[in-house]
Motif scaffolding. Structure first.
Motif, PDB file in Angstrom:
ATOM      1  N   GLY A 160      15.713 -12.328 -26.659  1.00 41.24           N
ATOM      2  CA  GLY A 160      14.644 -12.986 -25.910  1.00 41.24           C
ATOM      3  C   GLY A 160      13.666 -13.752 -26.772  1.00 41.24           C
ATOM      4  O   GLY A 160      13.011 -14.674 -26.280  1.00 41.24           O
ATOM      5  N   ILE A 161      13.574 -13.384 -28.041  1.00 40.64           N
ATOM      6  CA  ILE A 161      12.538 -13.982 -28.883  1.00 40.64           C
ATOM      7  C   ILE A 161      12.591 -15.502 -28.955  1.00 40.64           C
ATOM      8  O   ILE A 161      11.553 -16.151 -28.872  1.00 40.64           O
ATOM      9  N   PRO A 162      13.776 -16.109 -29.054  1.00 40.92           N
ATOM     10  CA  PRO A 162      13.785 -17.577 -29.128  1.00 40.92           C
ATOM     11  C   PRO A 162      13.153 -18.272 -27.922  1.00 40.92           C
ATOM     12  O   PRO A 162      12.834 -19.456 -28.003  1.00 40.92           O
ATOM     13  N   PHE A 163      12.991 -17.531 -26.839  1.00 43.16           N
ATOM     14  CA  PHE A 163      12.407 -18.159 -25.660  1.00 43.16           C
ATOM     15  C   PHE A 163      10.888 -18.278 -25.761  1.00 43.16           C
ATOM     16  O   PHE A 163      10.278 -18.991 -24.985  1.00 43.16           O
ATOM     17  N   ILE A 164      10.299 -17.551 -26.688  1.00 44.43           N
ATOM     18  CA  ILE A 164       8.838 -17.557 -26.803  1.00 44.43           C
ATOM     19  C   ILE A 164       8.443 -18.428 -27.987  1.00 44.43           C
ATOM     20  O   ILE A 164       8.946 -18.245 -29.100  1.00 44.43           O
ATOM     21  N   LYS A 165       7.562 -19.393 -27.741  1.00 46.49           N
ATOM     22  CA  LYS A 165       7.200 -20.335 -28.791  1.00 46.49           C
ATOM     23  C   LYS A 165       5.702 -20.274 -29.037  1.00 46.49           C
ATOM     24  O   LYS A 165       4.949 -19.737 -28.229  1.00 46.49           O
ATOM     25  N   ASP A 166       5.287 -20.846 -30.138  1.00 46.70           N
ATOM     26  CA  ASP A 166       3.860 -20.934 -30.436  1.00 46.70           C
ATOM     27  C   ASP A 166       3.139 -21.706 -29.330  1.00 46.70           C
ATOM     28  O   ASP A 166       3.664 -22.670 -28.796  1.00 46.70           O
ATOM     29  N   ASP A 167       1.957 -21.238 -29.035  1.00 47.70           N
ATOM     30  CA  ASP A 167       1.090 -21.934 -28.094  1.00 47.70           C
ATOM     31  C   ASP A 167       1.587 -21.873 -26.643  1.00 47.70           C
ATOM     32  O   ASP A 167       1.197 -22.691 -25.821  1.00 47.70           O
ATOM     33  N   ASP A 168       2.452 -20.935 -26.372  1.00 48.11           N
ATOM     34  CA  ASP A 168       2.918 -20.772 -24.993  1.00 48.11           C
ATOM     35  C   ASP A 168       1.877 -20.040 -24.166  1.00 48.11           C
ATOM     36  O   ASP A 168       1.140 -19.198 -24.685  1.00 48.11           O
ATOM     37  N   THR A 169       1.878 -20.349 -22.883  1.00 54.70           N
ATOM     38  CA  THR A 169       1.171 -19.498 -21.940  1.00 54.70           C
ATOM     39  C   THR A 169       2.223 -18.873 -21.042  1.00 54.70           C
ATOM     40  O   THR A 169       3.006 -19.577 -20.411  1.00 54.70           O
ATOM     41  N   ILE A 170       2.245 -17.556 -21.046  1.00 54.84           N
ATOM     42  CA  ILE A 170       3.313 -16.854 -20.325  1.00 54.84           C
ATOM     43  C   ILE A 170       2.710 -16.069 -19.177  1.00 54.84           C
ATOM     44  O   ILE A 170       1.715 -15.354 -19.351  1.00 54.84           O
ATOM     45  N   LEU A 171       3.308 -16.234 -18.013  1.00 53.66           N
ATOM     46  CA  LEU A 171       2.864 -15.461 -16.866  1.00 53.66           C
ATOM     47  C   LEU A 171       3.766 -14.239 -16.734  1.00 53.66           C
ATOM     48  O   LEU A 171       4.990 -14.342 -16.748  1.00 53.66           O
ATOM     49  N   ALA A 228       7.770 -10.246 -30.454  1.00 56.53           N
ATOM     50  CA  ALA A 228       7.466 -11.642 -30.774  1.00 56.53           C
ATOM     51  C   ALA A 228       6.158 -11.755 -31.535  1.00 56.53           C
ATOM     52  O   ALA A 228       6.015 -12.562 -32.462  1.00 56.53           O
ATOM     53  N   ARG A 229       5.223 -10.918 -31.164  1.00 51.43           N
ATOM     54  CA  ARG A 229       3.904 -10.995 -31.797  1.00 51.43           C
ATOM     55  C   ARG A 229       3.919 -10.344 -33.173  1.00 51.43           C
ATOM     56  O   ARG A 229       3.476 -10.936 -34.157  1.00 51.43           O
ATOM     57  N   LYS A 230       4.483  -9.117 -33.238  1.00 52.32           N
ATOM     58  CA  LYS A 230       4.350  -8.331 -34.460  1.00 52.32           C
ATOM     59  C   LYS A 230       5.343  -8.783 -35.529  1.00 52.32           C
ATOM     60  O   LYS A 230       5.005  -8.859 -36.697  1.00 52.32           O
ATOM     61  N   GLU A 231       6.577  -9.053 -35.099  1.00 49.30           N
ATOM     62  CA  GLU A 231       7.589  -9.338 -36.117  1.00 49.30           C
ATOM     63  C   GLU A 231       7.691 -10.816 -36.423  1.00 49.30           C
ATOM     64  O   GLU A 231       7.877 -11.214 -37.567  1.00 49.30           O
ATOM     65  N   LYS A 232       7.571 -11.628 -35.387  1.00 48.68           N
ATOM     66  CA  LYS A 232       7.764 -13.061 -35.599  1.00 48.68           C
ATOM     67  C   LYS A 232       6.443 -13.811 -35.741  1.00 48.68           C
ATOM     68  O   LYS A 232       6.435 -15.011 -35.990  1.00 48.68           O
ATOM     69  N   LEU A 233       5.364 -13.092 -35.495  1.00 44.93           N
ATOM     70  CA  LEU A 233       4.021 -13.673 -35.625  1.00 44.93           C
ATOM     71  C   LEU A 233       3.844 -14.943 -34.780  1.00 44.93           C
ATOM     72  O   LEU A 233       3.232 -15.913 -35.205  1.00 44.93           O
ATOM     73  N   ILE A 234       4.454 -14.905 -33.604  1.00 44.62           N
ATOM     74  CA  ILE A 234       4.274 -16.047 -32.698  1.00 44.62           C
ATOM     75  C   ILE A 234       2.946 -15.876 -31.985  1.00 44.62           C
ATOM     76  O   ILE A 234       2.570 -14.778 -31.588  1.00 44.62           O
ATOM     77  N   ARG A 235       2.228 -17.000 -31.851  1.00 45.18           N
ATOM     78  CA  ARG A 235       0.934 -16.917 -31.170  1.00 45.18           C
ATOM     79  C   ARG A 235       1.077 -17.483 -29.768  1.00 45.18           C
ATOM     80  O   ARG A 235       1.482 -18.632 -29.597  1.00 45.18           O
ATOM     81  N   PHE A 236       0.791 -16.651 -28.805  1.00 43.68           N
ATOM     82  CA  PHE A 236       0.907 -17.090 -27.417  1.00 43.68           C
ATOM     83  C   PHE A 236      -0.119 -16.355 -26.577  1.00 43.68           C
ATOM     84  O   PHE A 236      -0.682 -15.357 -27.004  1.00 43.68           O
TER      85      PHE A 236
END
Lengths: 499, 309
Positions: B118-129, B144-152
């Motif tokens: 699932g991680i590839p579906f989440i990108k930087d600056d996303d707003t997720i409902l 996504a947050r802890k391991e990939k450090l994606i900001r969303f």
């Protein structure tokens, strides 16, 4: 070689006499034609004499010649059926069968029938009678057709004798192919029949060469029985138990035409589950299959009372399928001829109309379908591949509310011939009875203005049997493997092929 | 181990209580394995009978049995297939219990695995409902947050009447993810600012449609009209052999609580509310599962593979 010399003068002698008596003016001159004839006879006599010298009597010679001619004829029948197809029976094709040019690639009933006489001597009698039942629409519906075909194949296999110098494994498939070829002259094979035939041929090819004929026949018949049980009877049972969940007490169910599994489903719901529901049977010309469903439901009894006590049936024609009819319908059950691998539903003509109508009213459309009806074909429209029924079904007996009473093709031809002959004799009759004839003709024209439609140059008639419903109008396909959305048809095909 | 006192329902509820992260199907399978270990059936027909009767009691005693029955059916299938494999009964039984445990372990791991997919579906600056609380969605976002450090950013629906959205929001805030809670009625208002929608599932039907906390269907409809991708995050053991045509086909009773809810609805009228609904497959963009990312129609393929191999 003394005899030929004797023979020639014998032949010559009467000729000369005739010439002498007839052409007294110019006795020496023989016409070219006569000369040729004379030479021919001489030659024939010479040959006969030669053969007699070897020891063949003239009667035997005649026999041999006859045999040769017959052989030639037979070779022709076996090799080029197609050529024969064009030669036999239909000469007035151009005027007689006008279908719209869009559908002109489809085979008409006359064209199908044309090929039948040529192989009929190789066909098992039970196949002959089955073909007749198909073509006269005594057996309709892809599952009843499949079942009857398999039953007849059992008889064909039991009566089959392996010719010398071949084995059953190699020869039987060819033998069956001839039977199937003949069967096709009644109506094109259904998808389910095609699947079953493919299975049967594979089954035959798996038989080891060492098994005796009787053993092989018995095992084949056994596996045909198993096939009918697994693929039709048990499958239907499973489908019915799955589908019965959608019919609840007091619900309104719509169905179109007649489908064996749906008929069983409705009966099951009443007889086994004691449900009470309303059924709308939609029907259409010219086959009126819905009437068959009505009849069968009314005839079924529960504790001595007809089950129509529990099912309230409304019978409508497809033309009256207005939104008022569809108002309270909970779900629509449709019968299936074939499910194509792109999820499209190939079924009796009118199905698409109903599915779309239900879709616009948000009524879930369900189809009940055995996995034997799944096909790996892809079709995008119902024009490319379809079946043409007889145009006369639409035209004749406009006032009749009964399905057309089909006669066999040969019988029809015979009747036509007789009619033509009787017309000839009538016209030859002296003008005494002319007045009476005129009166009769006037009556005929009153009866139906389209009686004579074949001679109307601008009138085309189209009577197709099937249509195609796109997958987005179908909610659910109930098979014996479970319920699926139509998009999952390829999955069944893949799994089914593996087993 | 006293054979008489074993009760499948209490075992099942105890498992659920002991482990916060346990989902219903796994708890069901685990309690069935425990049952096998304590009861010690002596013939294979006894074993099958035992499993069947326990499944029936479990299904009938728990009100919301959809995802539970998925686990039970899987286990039943597993038992039927494995009893014929071994020649002697002792090793068969031993194997069954061992494999059952392995099965449970694998099911637990599947949440981790699907987070990978699932991680590839989440990108930087996303707003997720996100709708309501779901362990798999939480796991995915956390990873996504802890391991990939994606900001969303995440918007969570309040999801009345259970109010689980607050629980989800709290967990996400603890994980350092910016989160907002919105009322359920505000989904239409926020949706054009949202990049994608993630929901979990109670069960996945044969058509690929999902059964989930109430409100998912309307979010699905809104997502479709606004052309927003609607992803379902779910483990493959939640696939059920069920094909509802409409929400009222769902075999569940009204007015029962989904799982233990933290907040009792104070209003008496609310008790009658249905707690789950059905979202048809046409509203779903893709299912993120431990088998990979599937289209809705691939679900029936997976189900057929499991049941007709």
């Amino acid at each position: 070689m003394a005899e030929p010399k004797e023979a020639t003068p014998q032949v010559e002698a009467p000729k000369a006499e005739v010439n002498k008596t007839a052409d007294a003016v110019d006795p020496k001159k023989l016409s070219n034609k006569e000369l040729k004839e004379l030479k021919k006879k001489e030659k024939a006599a010479k040959r006969a004499a030669q053969k007699e010298a070897i020891g063949i009597s003239p009667e035997q010679q005649a026999q041999i010649a006859q045999q040769k001619i017959e052989k030639k004829k037979q070779a022709a029948t076996n090799t080029n059926l197609k050529k024969q197809l064009n030669q036999t029976l239909i000469k007035d094709n151009g005027t007689k069968n006008r279908v719209p040019s869009l559908f002109s690639h489809l085979e008409t009933r006359e064209q199908r029938n044309a090929s039948s006489p040529s192989i009929s001597h190789l066909v098992h009698p039970s196949i002959l009678s089955l073909t007749l039942k198909y073509s006269s629409f005594k057996i309709v519906g892809s599952i009843p057709r499949l079942r009857s075909m398999m039953e007849v194949f059992k008889r064909v296999i039991q009566d089959y004798q392996t010719p010398a110098n071949t084995t059953l494994t190699r020869h039987l498939t060819g033998h069956l192919s001839i039977q199937i070829e003949y069967l096709k002259t009644a109506r094109p094979l259904s998808i389910s029949m095609g699947n079953a035939i493919r299975w049967l041929k594979q089954e035959i090819s798996h038989i080891s060469i060492d098994t005796t004929d009787q053993q092989a026949k018995d095992s084949l018949c056994q596996s045909i029985d198993d096939f009918i049980r697994d693929k039709i009877d048990l499958s239907d049972k499973l489908i019915i138990t799955y589908a019965a969940n959608h019919i609840t007490n007091g619900s309104n169910v719509l169905t179109f035409g007649h489908s064996q599994v749906l008929e069983d489903l409705f009966k099951y719901c009443v007889l086994e589950q004691d449900k009470k529901f309303n059924l709308i049977v939609v029907d259409s010309r010219p086959l009126f299959e819905g009437k068959k469903l009505l009849n069968n439901l009314v005839k079924t009894t529960k504790n001595g009372v007809s089950i129509t006590q529990d099912i309230k049936i409304t019978y409508v024609l497809i033309n009256s399928l207005s939104s008022t009819i569809l108002k309270d319908v909970d779900c629509a059950f449709l019968g299936v001829h074939a499910m194509l691998s792109n999820g499209r539903l190939y079924s009796r003509v009118g199905t698409g109309l109903i599915a779309m109508m239900c879709h616009t009213r948000n009524i879930p459309v369900l189809t009940c379908c055995e996995s034997i009806k799944f096909s790996d074909k892809v079709q995008l429209d119902s024009v490319t591949n379809n079946e043409l029924a007889d145009c006369d079904d639409l035209i004749e007996d406009i006032n009749s509310k009964k399905p057309p009473q089909k006669k066999s093709f040969a019988l029809e031809q015979f009747i036509q011939q007789c009619e033509a002959e009787s017309k000839d004799t009538k016209t030859k009759q002296p003008t005494k009875k002319g007045q009476a004839n005129e009166v009769k003709e006037v009556q005929d024209t009153n009866k139906s203005p389209l009686q004579d439609w074949r001679n109307m140059p601008s009138l085309n008639i189209l009577n197709v049997m099937y249509d195609l419903t796109p997958p987005e109008y179908i909610k659910k396909v109930v098979t014996e493997l479970g319920a699926l959305p139509p998009s999952s048809v390829p999955v069944i095909l893949r799994e089914y092929k593996n087993t | 181990m006293s054979n008489e006192t074993f009760d499948i329902k209490t075992t099942y509820l105890r498992f659920l209580e002991e482990d916060e992260d346990l989902t219903m199907p796994i708890a069901a399978i685990e309690s069935l394995v425990t049952m096998l270990r304590t009861k010690q059936p002596s013939t294979s027909s006894e074993l099958i009978k035992l499993v069947k009767s326990n499944i029936d009691t479990l299904k009938s005693s728990i009100s919301n049995a959809i995802s539970l029955s998925a686990g039970c059916d899987l286990f039943m299938r597993f038992v039927l297939r494995n009893t014929n494999l071994y020649s002697d009964w002792e090793s068969c039984k031993k194997n069954l219990v061992e494999n059952g445990e392995l099965f449970v372990q694998r099911a637990k791991d599947s949440r981790n695995k699907l987070a990978e997919f699932g991680i590839p579906f989440i990108k930087d600056d996303d707003t997720i409902l996100v709708h309501s609380f779901s362990r798999v969605v939480y796991q995915l976002l956390l990873k996504a947050r802890k391991e990939k450090l994606i900001r969303f950013r995440v918007k969570v629906t309040e999801s009345r009447p259970s109010g689980k959205g607050y629980h989800m929001a709290k967990l996400l805030r603890d994980a350092d993810i910016p989160v907002e809670v919105i009322v359920d009625n505000a989904v239409g208002y926020v949706i054009h600012n949202v990049d994608k929608i993630l929901v979990g599932a109670e069960g996945v039907a044969e058509s690929g449609g999902i059964i989930n906390h109430i409100g998912s269907y309307q979010i699905g409809c809104l997502a479709k009209t606004n052309n927003k991708p609607f992803y379902v995050v779910t483990e493959s053991h939640k696939f059920v052999r069920l094909f509802p045509l409409a929400p009222n086909d769902l075999p569940t009773e009204m007015s029962q609580l989904l799982e233990q809810s933290n907040e009792q609805p104070e209003d008496q009228d609310l008790l009658k509310t249905q707690l789950i609904d059905f979202t048809p497959h046409e509203y779903i963009t893709a299912l993120i599962t431990d088998l990979g990312v599937l289209t809705p129609s691939a679900v029936s393929e997976e189900l057929i593979k499991v049941w007709y191999d």
